[in-house]
Design a protein around this motif. Structure first.
Motif, mmCIF file in Angstrom:
data_model
loop_
_atom_site.group_PDB
_atom_site.id
_atom_site.type_symbol
_atom_site.label_atom_id
_atom_site.label_comp_id
_atom_site.label_asym_id
_atom_site.label_seq_id
_atom_site.Cartn_x
_atom_site.Cartn_y
_atom_site.Cartn_z
ATOM 1 N N VAL A 93 -9.542 -1.366 19.492
ATOM 2 C CA VAL A 93 -10.428 -2.032 18.540
ATOM 3 C C VAL A 93 -11.303 -1.032 17.782
ATOM 4 C CG1 VAL A 93 -12.393 -3.618 18.380
ATOM 5 C CG2 VAL A 93 -10.417 -4.235 19.749
ATOM 6 N N GLU A 94 -11.868 -0.050 18.493
ATOM 7 C CA GLU A 94 -12.776 0.894 17.833
ATOM 8 C C GLU A 94 -12.056 1.771 16.806
ATOM 9 O OE1 GLU A 94 -11.329 2.517 21.706
ATOM 10 O OE2 GLU A 94 -12.360 0.669 21.152
ATOM 11 N N GLU A 95 -10.749 1.954 16.941
ATOM 12 C CA GLU A 95 -9.997 2.745 15.962
ATOM 13 C C GLU A 95 -9.712 1.955 14.688
ATOM 14 O OE1 GLU A 95 -6.591 4.863 17.329
ATOM 15 O OE2 GLU A 95 -7.669 5.777 18.994
ATOM 16 N N ALA A 96 -9.968 0.664 14.699
ATOM 17 C CA ALA A 96 -9.710 -0.165 13.523
ATOM 18 C C ALA A 96 -10.976 -0.388 12.694
ATOM 19 C CB ALA A 96 -9.113 -1.498 13.949
ATOM 20 N N ALA A 97 -12.033 0.362 12.976
ATOM 21 C CA ALA A 97 -13.295 0.221 12.238
ATOM 22 C C ALA A 97 -13.195 0.921 10.881
ATOM 23 C CB ALA A 97 -14.438 0.821 13.050
ATOM 24 N N TYR A 98 -13.906 0.378 9.891
ATOM 25 C CA TYR A 98 -13.945 0.983 8.562
ATOM 26 C C TYR A 98 -15.241 0.607 7.864
ATOM 27 C CZ TYR A 98 -12.790 -3.650 6.789
ATOM 28 O OH TYR A 98 -12.818 -4.992 6.499
ATOM 29 N N ARG A 99 -15.519 1.325 6.775
ATOM 30 C CA ARG A 99 -16.669 1.037 5.913
ATOM 31 C C ARG A 99 -16.159 1.013 4.486
ATOM 32 N NH1 ARG A 99 -20.965 3.355 2.952
ATOM 33 N NH2 ARG A 99 -22.964 2.388 3.461
ATOM 34 N N LEU A 100 -16.409 -0.079 3.793
ATOM 35 C CA LEU A 100 -15.982 -0.263 2.410
ATOM 36 C C LEU A 100 -17.218 -0.484 1.559
ATOM 37 C CD1 LEU A 100 -13.694 -0.789 0.304
ATOM 38 C CD2 LEU A 100 -13.783 -3.193 0.991
ATOM 39 N N GLN A 101 -17.373 0.334 0.525
ATOM 40 C CA GLN A 101 -18.519 0.196 -0.371
ATOM 41 C C GLN A 101 -18.017 0.094 -1.806
ATOM 42 O OE1 GLN A 101 -21.654 3.015 0.227
ATOM 43 N NE2 GLN A 101 -22.710 2.441 -1.645
ATOM 44 N N PRO A 147 -3.359 9.537 6.272
ATOM 45 C CA PRO A 147 -2.074 9.885 6.886
ATOM 46 C C PRO A 147 -0.896 9.328 6.097
ATOM 47 C CG PRO A 147 -3.604 9.043 8.540
ATOM 48 C CD PRO A 147 -4.237 8.822 7.193
ATOM 49 N N ALA A 148 0.181 10.097 6.060
ATOM 50 C CA ALA A 148 1.370 9.699 5.303
ATOM 51 C C ALA A 148 1.897 8.336 5.739
ATOM 52 C CB ALA A 148 2.454 10.761 5.453
ATOM 53 N N GLY A 149 1.674 7.953 6.985
ATOM 54 C CA GLY A 149 2.143 6.657 7.475
ATOM 55 C C GLY A 149 1.498 5.466 6.779
ATOM 56 N N LEU A 150 0.433 5.709 6.025
ATOM 57 C CA LEU A 150 -0.243 4.627 5.308
ATOM 58 C C LEU A 150 0.107 4.602 3.828
ATOM 59 C CD1 LEU A 150 -3.806 4.662 6.887
ATOM 60 C CD2 LEU A 150 -1.944 3.064 7.289
ATOM 61 N N SER A 151 1.078 5.388 3.423
ATOM 62 C CA SER A 151 1.392 5.466 2.000
ATOM 63 C C SER A 151 1.840 4.120 1.422
ATOM 64 C CB SER A 151 2.429 6.551 1.716
ATOM 65 O OG SER A 151 3.629 6.282 2.405
ATOM 66 N N ALA A 177 -6.507 5.876 11.298
ATOM 67 C CA ALA A 177 -5.563 5.242 10.382
ATOM 68 C C ALA A 177 -5.627 3.718 10.439
ATOM 69 C CB ALA A 177 -4.147 5.724 10.687
ATOM 70 N N ALA A 178 -5.832 3.147 11.626
ATOM 71 C CA ALA A 178 -5.898 1.685 11.738
ATOM 72 C C ALA A 178 -7.066 1.145 10.917
ATOM 73 C CB ALA A 178 -6.027 1.260 13.193
ATOM 74 N N GLY A 179 -8.207 1.822 10.961
ATOM 75 C CA GLY A 179 -9.357 1.408 10.165
ATOM 76 C C GLY A 179 -9.063 1.501 8.678
ATOM 77 N N CYS A 180 -8.376 2.557 8.284
ATOM 78 C CA CYS A 180 -7.985 2.715 6.884
ATOM 79 C C CYS A 180 -7.089 1.543 6.455
ATOM 80 C CB CYS A 180 -7.245 4.031 6.714
ATOM 81 S SG CYS A 180 -7.854 5.023 5.377
ATOM 82 N N PHE A 181 -6.131 1.214 7.302
ATOM 83 C CA PHE A 181 -5.222 0.118 7.002
ATOM 84 C C PHE A 181 -5.980 -1.193 6.805
ATOM 85 C CE2 PHE A 181 -2.717 -3.519 8.380
ATOM 86 C CZ PHE A 181 -1.617 -3.424 7.536
ATOM 87 N N VAL A 185 -11.658 5.652 -3.871
ATOM 88 C CA VAL A 185 -11.605 6.807 -2.969
ATOM 89 C C VAL A 185 -11.365 6.324 -1.540
ATOM 90 C CG1 VAL A 185 -12.832 8.857 -2.172
ATOM 91 C CG2 VAL A 185 -13.287 7.954 -4.469
ATOM 92 N N ILE A 186 -10.349 6.892 -0.880
ATOM 93 C CA ILE A 186 -10.018 6.530 0.492
ATOM 94 C C ILE A 186 -10.084 7.785 1.353
ATOM 95 C CG2 ILE A 186 -8.289 5.538 2.028
ATOM 96 C CD1 ILE A 186 -7.143 4.088 -0.427
ATOM 97 N N HIS A 187 -10.918 7.750 2.400
ATOM 98 C CA HIS A 187 -11.054 8.862 3.339
ATOM 99 C C HIS A 187 -10.689 8.388 4.738
ATOM 100 C CE1 HIS A 187 -13.141 11.544 0.594
ATOM 101 N NE2 HIS A 187 -13.914 10.541 0.244
#
Length: 181
Positions: A96-104, A46-50, A117-121, A79-81
């Protein structure tokens, strides 16, 4: 005989604050060297994370001393999805569940995936923290990031850190990076 001196890449993963829910070291390493060709791909953020993506771009440029390329002949892809294109909620207000992410991280790719978006952040913040820790201990092969798979989401609704400088003096050199500056 501190572990960070023996294996700076491992130290970069194990010193994350807050500690991720799941962190698995894969045994691989990513070597970010000066002048290496790299690209930043974020087609679904999302543009809000630019601003967060721009900060990550700057951190990678500081290590490689090169701007990202648009070509496909690269030694590193970042790569960010983000599955949801919904405008992000202010940090700390997302469930809390919207702030989840996976980083490899593997030998040639850094992949960040999040549903919201929160997880991306938060994933970008974790990656920036790893880059900062690794950059403080460069090797003959450049800056080394450990191969990891991190799956994380906040344990609590608010993330924060308290520094009690009245009882435990910390120099500015410690406080500034902790505050993102």
């Amino acid at each position: 005989h501190d572990a960070r001196h023996k294996d700076p890449a491992r130290h970069a993963a194990l010193s994350l604050i807050p500690s991720p829910r799941r962190l698995r070291l894969t045994g691989e390493s990513l070597h970010m060297m000066p002048r290496m060709r790299w690209r930043l791909l974020w087609p679904s953020v999302p543009a809000g994370l630019s601003a967060a993506v721009d900060a990550l771009d700057q951190a990678c440029q500081a290590i490689t001393h090169t701007a990202p390329t648009t070509g496909s002949d690269t030694a590193l892809d970042v790569v960010i999805h983000c599955a949801s294109q919904r405008v992000p909620m202010p940090v700390g207000l997302a469930p809390v569940e919207e702030a989840a992410y996976r980083l490899q991280i593997d030998a040639s790719t850094i992949t960040l995936e999040a549903e919201h978006a929160a997880g991306c952040f938060y994933g970008i913040q974790t990656l920036q923290q790893m880059l900062q820790l690794a950059a403080m201990q460069p090797t003959d092969n450049g800056v080394v990031l450990p191969g990891v798979v991190i799956e994380d989401q906040p344990r609590y609704r608010w993330r924060g850190m308290m520094v009690d400088s009245a009882r435990h003096y910390q120099p500015i050199s410690f406080l500034r990076p902790s505050a993102g500056g």
